[in-house]
Structures are given as structure tokens and as C-alpha cells.
Scaffold this motif. Structure first.
Motif, PDB file in Angstrom:
ATOM      1  N   ASN A 182      88.966 104.294  -0.147  1.00 42.44           N
ATOM      2  CA  ASN A 182      89.705 104.601   0.973  1.00 42.44           C
ATOM      3  C   ASN A 182      90.428 103.600   1.610  1.00 42.44           C
ATOM      4  O   ASN A 182      90.876 103.554   2.601  1.00 42.44           O
ATOM      5  CB  ASN A 182      88.092 104.827   2.033  1.00 42.44           C
ATOM      6  N   ASP A 183      91.820 103.580   0.072  1.00 40.95           N
ATOM      7  CA  ASP A 183      92.704 102.078   0.674  1.00 40.95           C
ATOM      8  C   ASP A 183      93.887 102.838  -0.420  1.00 40.95           C
ATOM      9  O   ASP A 183      93.818 102.559  -1.209  1.00 40.95           O
ATOM     10  CB  ASP A 183      92.311 100.603   0.505  1.00 40.95           C
ATOM     11  N   PHE A 184      94.898 104.026   0.539  1.00 45.05           N
ATOM     12  CA  PHE A 184      95.359 105.051  -0.703  1.00 45.05           C
ATOM     13  C   PHE A 184      96.615 104.541  -1.242  1.00 45.05           C
ATOM     14  O   PHE A 184      97.196 104.044   0.297  1.00 45.05           O
ATOM     15  CB  PHE A 184      95.449 106.112  -0.641  1.00 45.05           C
ATOM     16  N   VAL A 185      97.853 104.468  -1.720  1.00 47.67           N
ATOM     17  CA  VAL A 185      99.236 103.836  -1.121  1.00 47.67           C
ATOM     18  C   VAL A 185      99.491 105.571  -2.533  1.00 47.67           C
ATOM     19  O   VAL A 185      98.931 105.713  -3.420  1.00 47.67           O
ATOM     20  CB  VAL A 185      99.409 102.631  -2.008  1.00 47.67           C
ATOM     21  N   THR A 186     101.467 105.869  -1.729  1.00 46.45           N
ATOM     22  CA  THR A 186     102.043 106.280  -2.419  1.00 46.45           C
ATOM     23  C   THR A 186     103.069 105.749  -3.394  1.00 46.45           C
ATOM     24  O   THR A 186     103.861 105.618  -2.951  1.00 46.45           O
ATOM     25  CB  THR A 186     102.162 107.486  -1.683  1.00 46.45           C
ATOM     26  N   GLU A 187     103.609 106.655  -3.798  1.00 42.62           N
ATOM     27  CA  GLU A 187     105.343 106.151  -3.877  1.00 42.62           C
ATOM     28  C   GLU A 187     105.785 106.539  -2.827  1.00 42.62           C
ATOM     29  O   GLU A 187     106.767 105.891  -3.149  1.00 42.62           O
ATOM     30  CB  GLU A 187     105.414 106.817  -5.217  1.00 42.62           C
ATOM     31  N   THR A 188     105.425 106.840  -1.870  1.00 45.25           N
ATOM     32  CA  THR A 188     106.526 107.435  -0.880  1.00 45.25           C
ATOM     33  C   THR A 188     106.485 106.266   0.046  1.00 45.25           C
ATOM     34  O   THR A 188     107.311 105.441   0.532  1.00 45.25           O
ATOM     35  CB  THR A 188     106.106 108.253   0.428  1.00 45.25           C
ATOM     36  N   ASP A 189     104.690 105.580   0.045  1.00 42.40           N
ATOM     37  CA  ASP A 189     105.238 104.118   0.796  1.00 42.40           C
ATOM     38  C   ASP A 189     105.976 103.198   0.128  1.00 42.40           C
ATOM     39  O   ASP A 189     106.432 102.424   1.128  1.00 42.40           O
ATOM     40  CB  ASP A 189     103.579 103.266   0.796  1.00 42.40           C
ATOM     41  N   ARG A 190     106.008 103.009  -0.994  1.00 40.33           N
ATOM     42  CA  ARG A 190     106.481 101.801  -1.832  1.00 40.33           C
ATOM     43  C   ARG A 190     107.941 102.328  -1.648  1.00 40.33           C
ATOM     44  O   ARG A 190     108.631 101.452  -1.522  1.00 40.33           O
ATOM     45  CB  ARG A 190     106.586 101.975  -3.527  1.00 40.33           C
ATOM     46  N   GLN A 191     108.596 103.621  -1.559  1.00 33.35           N
ATOM     47  CA  GLN A 191     109.975 103.687  -2.093  1.00 33.35           C
ATOM     48  C   GLN A 191     110.360 103.473  -0.023  1.00 33.35           C
ATOM     49  O   GLN A 191     111.758 102.967  -0.336  1.00 33.35           O
ATOM     50  CB  GLN A 191     110.575 105.333  -2.147  1.00 33.35           C
ATOM     51  N   ALA A 192     109.853 103.887   0.916  1.00 34.17           N
ATOM     52  CA  ALA A 192     109.842 103.329   1.949  1.00 34.17           C
ATOM     53  C   ALA A 192     110.216 101.464   2.558  1.00 34.17           C
ATOM     54  O   ALA A 192     110.876 101.578   2.783  1.00 34.17           O
ATOM     55  CB  ALA A 192     109.265 104.168   3.279  1.00 34.17           C
ATOM     56  N   GLU A 193     109.047 101.096   1.820  1.00 36.10           N
ATOM     57  CA  GLU A 193     109.199  99.648   1.715  1.00 36.10           C
ATOM     58  C   GLU A 193     110.588  98.674   0.872  1.00 36.10           C
ATOM     59  O   GLU A 193     111.371  98.105   2.025  1.00 36.10           O
ATOM     60  CB  GLU A 193     107.811  99.161   1.090  1.00 36.10           C
ATOM     61  N   GLU A 194     110.783  99.915  -0.391  1.00 36.92           N
ATOM     62  CA  GLU A 194     112.076  99.408  -0.114  1.00 36.92           C
ATOM     63  C   GLU A 194     113.513  99.637   0.125  1.00 36.92           C
ATOM     64  O   GLU A 194     114.209  98.905  -0.058  1.00 36.92           O
ATOM     65  CB  GLU A 194     111.897  99.898  -2.368  1.00 36.92           C
ATOM     66  N   GLU A 195     113.130 100.526   0.611  1.00 36.59           N
ATOM     67  CA  GLU A 195     114.461 100.344   1.691  1.00 36.59           C
ATOM     68  C   GLU A 195     114.459  99.839   2.626  1.00 36.59           C
ATOM     69  O   GLU A 195     115.663  99.868   3.015  1.00 36.59           O
ATOM     70  CB  GLU A 195     114.373 102.233   1.744  1.00 36.59           C
ATOM     71  N   ILE A 196     113.527 100.055   3.298  1.00 37.95           N
ATOM     72  CA  ILE A 196     113.600  98.443   4.330  1.00 37.95           C
ATOM     73  C   ILE A 196     114.499  97.276   4.566  1.00 37.95           C
ATOM     74  O   ILE A 196     114.746  96.594   4.329  1.00 37.95           O
ATOM     75  CB  ILE A 196     112.161  98.493   5.047  1.00 37.95           C
TER      76      ILE A 196
END
Length: 270
Positions: free
Chosen positions: A37-51
Motif C-alpha cells: 500500500n505504498d506506491f510511487v509513480t514517475e510523476t512523483d519522481r519527476q516532480a521531486e527532480e524538478e523541485i
């Protein structure tokens, strides 16, 4: 606006743009499971990289603590980032998620930004300067007790170690309020308490990136946040917390205390 907060707002908005674009293409998302029940998407990663890119362009030496990337660097200023708080909601198309960025200076949280891209809302706070929603000053609710109040929480869904204690708290609190809400984003729950949309909130097992920005918002909006027994410190380490205006905080602690065990009042992660 403080220069650090200005960069945090810029980074949160850019991450929000990435999230909104991806929200319209959910069928193409790559979803990984970190644990049950702990998910990660490429969107999470892309958003963090941008930040991180925006932060390090302005402050290349500052440290980062991110949900996806972990600890990066060592500096007296640390940016604590959750690029997409509410990933499960995002995956299911439920538009309740946020970008959360807290800034800690020499161990003390000083600035916070929580951005809800779907609603176009951005919450900001700097210690000593108040809390704001889209440039409008916000305050915690004036509720005087649990009667007729609306309280936020987070149900155990991954770690059930303290489920019995939690459900005892839930029953005690629910029986005295107008309702309990479990919306799926701790960052937004804290922002909602800060802005008076929720009268109070409690949860177990949170992470620093879930709550860092929200702590600053809540305190600057006149709220109190502490451990489950009302202790004023240790909740960042344990991840177990309760918050609200002063009277609501005290009322929630009274209902929670009978259900506590030693582990839930220890300032370490359980």
C-alpha cells in the motif's frame, strides 16, 4: 516574501504543473510498489527532480530530504520535500493531493509551502510572519470543543501495529463530533486545520516530509501541534501527532490519552 519561501513557491508550482499534466494521462502511468500500500509513480519522481533542480539552482549547497530521493547533502538549511502527497488518490483520479515543501534551518522549521494544484490553492507560512492561502491570511477555527466539530485523521493502511489503539481513539472522538474525515493527504489535512476547514486532526506513523510544511502553517495560523499525549516535541521523530486550536488540541488529547501505550508516546518511529 522571504527569498527562501519565494523559491519554495516557485518549485511547488512547477511540480504542480507536472502533476496536473500527468493527471490527464493516468492510463499511461508507470506505478511501482515500494511496500504494501505504498506506491510511487514517475510523476512523483519527476516532480521531486524538478523541485530539487530549482532549489539547487538558487542554493546549490543546501541539503534535501525528499520522500523519493532521501537525504542529499549536509547543510544547516534542509529542504524537506513531498513532491506528491496523496499518491494513491492521484493514481485513482481522486483530485485530492498536494506538493509539500518545508524548510528547516539549524534544526528548526522556518518556512512551509503546500500547493494543491487541482484547486489552484497555495498555502504559505514563514515563522513569525503568519500563514496565508493565496495571499489571504488564515487562522485556525474558533471551535470551543468537540461538539459539532469536523476532525481529520488518517486510518492505518500499511502498518497495523497500533491499530487497536487507533480504533479506540477513533471511536471515542467520532462519538463526540459532527464527523471524521479521512481524505488521504496529511499535508492538506494540516493545511485545512490551519485554514479552519477542519477543526482538528490526529494521525499515527507519518513521515517528516508529510508534515514539515504543515507544522509551520499550523503554528503560524494560531494552532497547537504536539504528540498524542500533548507533549510539545518528539512528534516529528515519532510521526504520531494531534493538532488544532488550543481548546481543540486539549479536547483531542483528552480523548486520545486513555488509548495510548508506551510505544505511542516514545519520540522514536514505531
Amino acid at each position: 516574501m522571504h527569498p527562501l519561501l519565494n523559491i519554495a513557491v516557485r518549485a511547488a508550482r512547477r511540480a504542480g504543473d507536472i502533476i496536473l499534466r500527468a493527471a490527464n494521462q493516468r492510463d499511461t502511468l508507470t506505478i511501482d510498489t515500494k511496500q504494501r500500500n505504498d506506491f510511487v509513480t514517475e510523476t512523483d519522481r519527476q516532480a521531486e527532480e524538478e523541485i530539487i533542480q530549482i532549489i539547487h539552482k538558487a542554493y546549490p549547497d543546501h541539503a534535501i530530504l525528499g520522500e523519493e530521493g532521501g537525504q542529499i547533502g549536509d547543510h544547516e538549511i534542509t529542504w524537506i520535500i513531498d513532491p506528491l502527497d496523496g499518491t494513491t488518490n492521484f493514481i485513482h483520479g481522486l483530485p485530492h493531493y498536494a506538493v509539500s515543501i518545508g524548510i528547516q534551518i539549524r534544526g528548526r522549521l522556518e518556512h512551509g509551502v503546500i500547493h494543491d494544484p487541482g484547486r489552484g490553492e497555495i498555502y504559505t507560512a514563514t515563522r513569525g510572519s503568519g500563514a496565508f492561502l493565496n495571499d489571504r491570511r488564515i487562522r485556525v477555527s474558533s471551535a470551543r470543543g468537540l461538539e459539532n466539530s469536523l476532525i481529520g485523521t488518517g486510518l492505518p493502511f500499511r502498518d497495523f501495529t497500533h491499530a487497536d489503539a487507533y480504533y479506540g481513539m477513533l471511536q471515542a472522538i467520532a462519538s463526540k463530533t459532527a464527523g471524521i474525515r479521512r481524505a488521504g493527504s496529511a499535508a492538506l489535512d494540516l493545511a485545512y486545520v490551519a485554514s479552519g476547514r477542519l477543526d482538528g486532526y490526529w494521525e499515527l506513523g507519518l513521515k517528516p516530509w508529510d508534515i514539515a510544511a504543515g507544522i509551520v502553517l499550523l503554528q503560524e495560523a494560531g494552532g497547537i501541534i504536539g504528540g498524542l499525549a500533548g507533549e510539545p516535541s518528539g512528534f516529528m521523530e515519532s510521526g504520531n501527532l494531534v493538532c488544532g486550536n488550543p481548546r481543540m488540541f486539549a479536547a483531542l488529547v483528552r480523548e486520545i490519552q486513555p488509548h495510548l501505550n508506551e510505544a505511542l508516546t516514545s519520540p522514536t518511529r514505531q
